[in-house]
Design a protein around this motif. Structure first.
Motif, PDB file in Angstrom:
ATOM      1  N   ILE A 113      46.333   1.826  44.165  1.00 52.66           N
ATOM      2  CA  ILE A 113      45.628   0.936  43.247  1.00 52.66           C
ATOM      3  C   ILE A 113      44.192   1.425  43.058  1.00 52.66           C
ATOM      4  CG2 ILE A 113      44.895  -1.437  42.815  1.00 52.66           C
ATOM      5  CD1 ILE A 113      47.946  -0.977  42.833  1.00 52.66           C
ATOM      6  N   PRO A 114      43.785   1.734  41.821  1.00 54.38           N
ATOM      7  CA  PRO A 114      42.419   2.220  41.573  1.00 54.38           C
ATOM      8  C   PRO A 114      41.364   1.215  42.044  1.00 54.38           C
ATOM      9  CG  PRO A 114      43.804   2.577  39.644  1.00 54.38           C
ATOM     10  CD  PRO A 114      44.589   1.712  40.585  1.00 54.38           C
ATOM     11  N   SER A 115      40.287   1.724  42.593  1.00 58.58           N
ATOM     12  CA  SER A 115      39.204   0.885  43.091  1.00 58.58           C
ATOM     13  C   SER A 115      38.287   0.448  41.958  1.00 58.58           C
ATOM     14  CB  SER A 115      38.390   1.658  44.131  1.00 58.58           C
ATOM     15  OG  SER A 115      37.157   1.015  44.385  1.00 58.58           O
ATOM     16  N   CYS A 116      38.029  -0.855  41.872  1.00 59.26           N
ATOM     17  CA  CYS A 116      37.103  -1.367  40.859  1.00 59.26           C
ATOM     18  C   CYS A 116      35.664  -0.981  41.197  1.00 59.26           C
ATOM     19  CB  CYS A 116      37.230  -2.889  40.759  1.00 59.26           C
ATOM     20  SG  CYS A 116      38.805  -3.441  40.046  1.00 59.26           S
TER      21      CYS A 116
ATOM     22  N   GLY B 114      48.709  -0.067  48.817  1.00 63.93           N
ATOM     23  CA  GLY B 114      47.649  -0.532  47.925  1.00 63.93           C
ATOM     24  C   GLY B 114      46.704  -1.486  48.630  1.00 63.93           C
ATOM     25  N   GLU B 115      45.570  -1.703  48.004  1.00 61.36           N
ATOM     26  CA  GLU B 115      44.554  -2.588  48.579  1.00 61.36           C
ATOM     27  C   GLU B 115      43.887  -3.396  47.481  1.00 61.36           C
ATOM     28  OE1 GLU B 115      40.311  -2.275  51.055  1.00 61.36           O
ATOM     29  OE2 GLU B 115      41.614  -0.517  50.844  1.00 61.36           O
ATOM     30  N   LEU B 116      43.753  -4.705  47.722  1.00 62.70           N
ATOM     31  CA  LEU B 116      42.986  -5.564  46.823  1.00 62.70           C
ATOM     32  C   LEU B 116      41.555  -5.631  47.329  1.00 62.70           C
ATOM     33  CD1 LEU B 116      45.360  -8.610  46.158  1.00 62.70           C
ATOM     34  CD2 LEU B 116      44.897  -6.665  44.665  1.00 62.70           C
ATOM     35  N   GLU B 117      40.608  -5.611  46.410  1.00 67.40           N
ATOM     36  CA  GLU B 117      39.202  -5.632  46.811  1.00 67.40           C
ATOM     37  C   GLU B 117      38.617  -7.037  46.708  1.00 67.40           C
ATOM     38  OE1 GLU B 117      37.772  -1.151  45.641  1.00 67.40           O
ATOM     39  OE2 GLU B 117      38.183  -2.562  44.011  1.00 67.40           O
ATOM     40  N   ASN B 118      37.634  -7.288  47.543  1.00 63.37           N
ATOM     41  CA  ASN B 118      36.901  -8.555  47.501  1.00 63.37           C
ATOM     42  C   ASN B 118      35.817  -8.488  46.429  1.00 63.37           C
ATOM     43  OD1 ASN B 118      37.934 -10.418  49.407  1.00 63.37           O
ATOM     44  ND2 ASN B 118      37.161  -9.150  51.082  1.00 63.37           N
TER      45      ASN B 118
ATOM     46  N   PHE C 121      33.057  -4.856  36.304  1.00 66.25           N
ATOM     47  CA  PHE C 121      33.659  -5.030  37.623  1.00 66.25           C
ATOM     48  C   PHE C 121      34.503  -6.308  37.676  1.00 66.25           C
ATOM     49  CE2 PHE C 121      33.617  -6.875  41.885  1.00 66.25           C
ATOM     50  CZ  PHE C 121      34.129  -5.829  42.633  1.00 66.25           C
ATOM     51  N   ASP C 122      33.976  -7.416  37.153  1.00 63.85           N
ATOM     52  CA  ASP C 122      34.712  -8.682  37.159  1.00 63.85           C
ATOM     53  C   ASP C 122      36.026  -8.563  36.390  1.00 63.85           C
ATOM     54  OD1 ASP C 122      32.841  -9.955  38.697  1.00 63.85           O
ATOM     55  OD2 ASP C 122      31.800 -10.911  37.028  1.00 63.85           O
ATOM     56  N   ASN C 123      35.977  -7.904  35.214  1.00 60.81           N
ATOM     57  CA  ASN C 123      37.194  -7.726  34.414  1.00 60.81           C
ATOM     58  C   ASN C 123      38.215  -6.876  35.157  1.00 60.81           C
ATOM     59  OD1 ASN C 123      36.231  -9.251  32.255  1.00 60.81           O
ATOM     60  ND2 ASN C 123      35.281  -7.483  31.247  1.00 60.81           N
ATOM     61  N   CYS C 124      37.716  -5.842  35.812  1.00 63.29           N
ATOM     62  CA  CYS C 124      38.605  -4.965  36.583  1.00 63.29           C
ATOM     63  C   CYS C 124      39.249  -5.726  37.730  1.00 63.29           C
ATOM     64  CB  CYS C 124      37.807  -3.771  37.123  1.00 63.29           C
ATOM     65  SG  CYS C 124      38.771  -2.629  38.144  1.00 63.29           S
ATOM     66  N   LEU C 125      38.455  -6.525  38.431  1.00 63.31           N
ATOM     67  CA  LEU C 125      38.959  -7.251  39.593  1.00 63.31           C
ATOM     68  C   LEU C 125      40.015  -8.288  39.193  1.00 63.31           C
ATOM     69  CD1 LEU C 125      38.174  -6.861  42.562  1.00 63.31           C
ATOM     70  CD2 LEU C 125      36.800  -8.936  42.394  1.00 63.31           C
ATOM     71  N   LYS C 126      39.818  -8.915  38.012  1.00 61.02           N
ATOM     72  CA  LYS C 126      40.804  -9.893  37.543  1.00 61.02           C
ATOM     73  C   LYS C 126      42.158  -9.250  37.274  1.00 61.02           C
ATOM     74  CE  LYS C 126      37.447 -13.011  35.374  1.00 61.02           C
ATOM     75  NZ  LYS C 126      36.875 -13.499  34.079  1.00 61.02           N
TER      76      LYS C 126
ATOM     77  N   PHE D  61      50.721  -6.246  42.148  1.00 67.04           N
ATOM     78  CA  PHE D  61      52.023  -6.890  42.303  1.00 67.04           C
ATOM     79  C   PHE D  61      53.072  -6.248  41.394  1.00 67.04           C
ATOM     80  CE2 PHE D  61      49.980 -10.993  43.979  1.00 67.04           C
ATOM     81  CZ  PHE D  61      50.286 -10.650  45.290  1.00 67.04           C
ATOM     82  N   LYS D  62      52.653  -5.844  40.195  1.00 66.17           N
ATOM     83  CA  LYS D  62      53.587  -5.193  39.280  1.00 66.17           C
ATOM     84  C   LYS D  62      54.055  -3.856  39.838  1.00 66.17           C
ATOM     85  CE  LYS D  62      54.105  -3.651  34.470  1.00 66.17           C
ATOM     86  NZ  LYS D  62      53.444  -3.547  33.142  1.00 66.17           N
ATOM     87  N   GLN D  63      53.115  -3.074  40.348  1.00 67.36           N
ATOM     88  CA  GLN D  63      53.456  -1.751  40.880  1.00 67.36           C
ATOM     89  C   GLN D  63      54.266  -1.869  42.170  1.00 67.36           C
ATOM     90  OE1 GLN D  63      50.167   0.923  40.677  1.00 67.36           O
ATOM     91  NE2 GLN D  63      51.155   2.519  41.901  1.00 67.36           N
ATOM     92  N   PHE D  64      53.854  -2.791  43.044  1.00 68.67           N
ATOM     93  CA  PHE D  64      54.618  -3.020  44.270  1.00 68.67           C
ATOM     94  C   PHE D  64      56.019  -3.526  43.926  1.00 68.67           C
ATOM     95  CE2 PHE D  64      56.305  -5.872  47.481  1.00 68.67           C
ATOM     96  CZ  PHE D  64      56.192  -5.128  48.650  1.00 68.67           C
TER      97      PHE D  64
END
Length: 277
Positions: free
Chosen positions: A25-28, A98-102, A120-125, A132-135
């Motif tokens: 998962i690309p990093s925001c 993958g990793e979700l960012e805070n 950044f906010d748009n990317c994080l949303k 979840f789609k990729q997983f």
């Protein structure tokens, strides 16, 4: 000369860069060049392990997917492994990581450029739905290749390989494992099957075999949840499972995980009905 220059560059490259932990998962933070404002991760990782010799029903697959979606929160890591036998295409594989960012700490937002903060906010949303789609695609593909026709189930050897990976993960203090398997070993180590059905096992005797074969491992204090234990397809002959059989199976695995620095927190036989947490 160009080849020598490239070789030299690889030799002197930082070790960390060459051994970076996998993240699909690309990093925001990286995309918006805000790494200096990065908030620390949660320290939690959910590892889903799929035994491809256990063709679980669609209902059981949906239940597992529900556990994953309820557990994963911002800051968490998520992995998917598959295993069955030491055969081409069926050995232990990391199918997804993958990793979700805070979000950025509110106390620091005043120092972040406005346009960069918006990007950044748009990317994080979009990050969590994308993960979840990729997983989900990797999970569906992995489950789709599950089959009871695969001749061997190397559970203990595969779990040892997964546990070794857990010990190498960065910034994780809380490991949770969702193990999707019938937990019925059928390998050179031994078998919990008899006449195409499940045999009654003696947990102490089986644990002695595990220790003799040096198959205990270190799960880094993980909480283990099993989904699919003692599962037998309705088409299988001699598929009766008595309460005593299941109790012995659970006792064996509880002891195995306890002696491998983990705790068996849930044992679905076959459906895991408690929350993964």
């Amino acid at each position: 000369m160009k080849f020598k220059s490239l070789l030299l560059a690889l030799i002197i490259a930082p070790t960390a860069a060459m051994a970076a932990e996998r993240n699909d998962i690309p990093s925001c933070y990286a995309q918006t060049k805000l790494n200096e404002f990065r908030t620390a991760p949660s320290g939690r990782m959910l590892t889903v392990v799929v035994d491809q010799t256990t063709p679980l029903t669609q209902d059981l697959q949906r239940t597992a997917w529900g556990h994953v979606k309820r557990f994963v929160k911002p800051g968490d890591k998520l992995r998917l492994y598959s295993f069955s036998a030491y055969l081409e295409g069926h050995y232990t594989r990391l199918q997804f990581a993958g990793e979700l960012e805070n979000p950025i700490d509110p106390a620091l937002l005043g120092n972040v450029p406005i346009m960069a903060a918006r990007k950044f906010d748009n990317c994080l949303k979009a990050q969590q739905p994308a993960m979840f789609k990729q997983f989900g695609k990797a999970f569906a593909s992995t489950m789709g290749k599950s089959s009871s026709d695969i001749p061997r189930s190397e559970i203990l050897f595969s779990l040892k390989a997964v546990a070794e990976d857990l010990g190498k993960t960065e910034n994780v203090q809380e490991h949770v494992v969702l193990l999707m398997s019938d937990m019925l070993e059928y390998s050179d180590f031994g078998s919990f099957y008899q006449n195409n059905g499940i045999r009654q096992i003696d947990p102490a005797t089986e644990m002695a075999k595990v220790k003799k074969q040096n198959l205990l491992t270190d799960f880094s204090g993980a909480r283990i949840y099993v989904h699919g234990a003692a599962f037998v397809p309705t088409t299988a002959k001699n598929g009766y499972r008595s309460g005593k059989m299941i109790q012995s199976l659970q006792t064996f695995w509880s002891t195995y995980f306890q002696e491998s620095n983990a705790s068996l927190n849930g044992f679905g036989n076959p459906e895991l009905t408690i929350a993964v947490e």
